[in-house]
Motif scaffolding. Sequence first.
Motif, short mmCIF file in Angstrom:
data_model
loop_
_atom_site.label_atom_id
_atom_site.label_comp_id
_atom_site.label_asym_id
_atom_site.label_seq_id
_atom_site.Cartn_x
_atom_site.Cartn_y
_atom_site.Cartn_z
N GLN A 107 37.15 55.88 64.86
CA GLN A 107 37.00 57.25 64.38
C GLN A 107 38.32 58.02 64.52
N ARG A 108 38.94 57.85 65.67
CA ARG A 108 40.19 58.55 65.91
C ARG A 108 41.26 58.07 64.92
N ASN A 110 40.81 56.75 61.97
CA ASN A 110 40.48 57.27 60.65
C ASN A 110 40.92 58.72 60.52
N HIS A 111 40.70 59.47 61.57
CA HIS A 111 41.10 60.87 61.56
C HIS A 111 42.60 61.01 61.38
#
Lengths: 339, 339
Positions: A107-108, A110-111
């Motif tokens: 997630q990180r 991708n962010h």
Amino acid sequence: VAITITDVAEEARVSIKTVSRVLNGEPNVREETRERVLAAARALDYRPNLSARSLAGTRSFLIGHFFDNPSSAYVADIQEGALSACRAHGYHLVVESLSSPLAEVEQRLNHIVSTLRLDGAILTPPVCDNAVVLKTLEAGGTPYVRVAPAHDLDRAPWVGMDDELAAFQMTEHLLDLGHRDIAFIKGPPAHAASRLRYRGFERALKQRRLNLRAARVGRGDFSFGSGFACAAQILTGEDRPSAIFASNDEMALGAIAAAHSRGLAVPDALSVAGFDDTPAAERTWPQLTTIHQPILEMAAAAAEMLIAGAREPATGRASRVLDFRLVGRASTGPAPASH
Amino acid sequence: VAITITDVAEEARVSIKTVSRVLNGEPNVREETRERVLAAARALDYRPNLSARSLAGTRSFLIGHFFDNPSSAYVADIQEGALSACRAHGYHLVVESLSSPLAEVEQRLNHIVSTLRLDGAILTPPVCDNAVVLKTLEAGGTPYVRVAPAHDLDRAPWVGMDDELAAFQMTEHLLDLGHRDIAFIKGPPAHAASRLRYRGFERALKQRRLNLRAARVGRGDFSFGSGFACAAQILTGEDRPSAIFASNDEMALGAIAAAHSRGLAVPDALSVAGFDDTPAAERTWPQLTTIHQPILEMAAAAAEMLIAGAREPATGRASRVLDFRLVGRASTGPAPASH
DNA sequence: CTGAAAGCGCTTACAG
DNA sequence: CTGAAAGCGCTTACAG
């Protein structure tokens, strides 16, 4: 209040497009015009706004370094090396530590990939062999260079050194000092370096037709504690080796501590060699004989590859193997006469 | 191919302005509208482009960390702490090492300030006391928070800990163990911490009405080598102290090495205490009794202050003093009977 | 060799 | 409570 490209254009009496051409080193500008623009930019102390360049163009002028809690000295060297390349090309370095659970890491990443649009990422062990990380970067279209990767070497560009040869040479160093009974402390199996370093050690022994007893091989995990524990076991009893080759500095420091705790003088009663040349290697007593890895150079090379690739997508894809150096210090000496 | 605010607006059947309102937590949005926008953003996996936000707005969502070659463990901890705060607020961390000559530093800083437009900078020692750095950031309008600054405490917000009290408590610890003849190794005069730690040491002795002999004070520079040299001198001859308090871990490790090299057992013949709790403190033998600094917490607090200030310029200006912790390990023990 | 126009993806300032 | 317009400072694509 900040100076913009329009100010420079007015000062140089050209259009902003021409200023852009000059500042980006594009062709098709008359030399006289070029000089006028450069003079104006200098006079106004103009510095292009990165957000604007990034939004309008294809580059972000940002390189990322993703790591996961390895030694801080290693990370510091990587950053120093990467920064030297970044500075030379007007780039900046964004760092991110990836020590959380895999789902969060994805997630990180991708962010970062979608908000920051990095021109490239430098991945150091063990992140460089993390399947989720590689997959996420590839999905997001972020180029990356791996430092000392373990497998899948054809998957993407990388930089590294010859761990096997370095371990071979360190073993030769001990053999040349007269040691014939040498113990080895391995690293964790997951690290490619563990396997390669052990292989170099084995090859050097074989070349001199020396046997390696099973009891002389410890299984560590690159930590100080594991080096201490393995060495303590190896040094138990009267039948001791005259040297220990620990496959990284942390474990070598652990081995020296174990020797101290048993009253064994280093290197008089026991020689100890390490691998990495961390700062701690010369901040211990006795100072550690070890292998100096070209960490700064690897990081600089990785950054250069990414920066070149951002400019021209076809370039910067050739992997590179850099040179190491054996650093002889006080922790290794001649084998005791009794051996 | 990337999802933009327009896509989200269409999906939610509102204008892009409303999407912007929701995503930035601005007031004046009907709850139902708000939810529709959030659902659309989630469905499309929308992530705002940082360059666009930065170019249009007043924030860059970038925090910088400027350092100058202190210990790598310290830098790593600062980064880890700052990153945890950045992650919580959608920020990213840009790092820069400032070890070059002052003229270059100024130029590099100016480049960063004007191209990157950082929302704030974290300055660690000794950069936090570098006049050129402070002046350059102020001229460029970049807010900064200093970590453990030495002087000019009213100039800008800072975070720190009570070095004097920590040194006082460590000295008490040694006194409680029965030590009455304690040597001290100072840090470089330029560091505020050097003065404060020495002052805490002196105060503890005075409180017990103990005299400090001049020969018991060494002048180090926070390096391993200086700790070794000072300790070697202090330990010369028969008239030795029973304990050495080195004002940082590096020098304490040097002192332990000096003890080893003289055949003095630690802590049986000599107790050694450090300050900082670097990773090396528990990777040495014997493990080091030291003061744990709240480095991660200081960095996180600094980042939080800057992020809060970027959102609302009036906030985030209150300096903070955080708690330390005395970590008792194996390098200190009861004073020998002979003392 | 040079420039006018359009547009990157957002936020600001304003209107209703 | 919501939106249409303008604009941030550049680069891209095109025209001449």
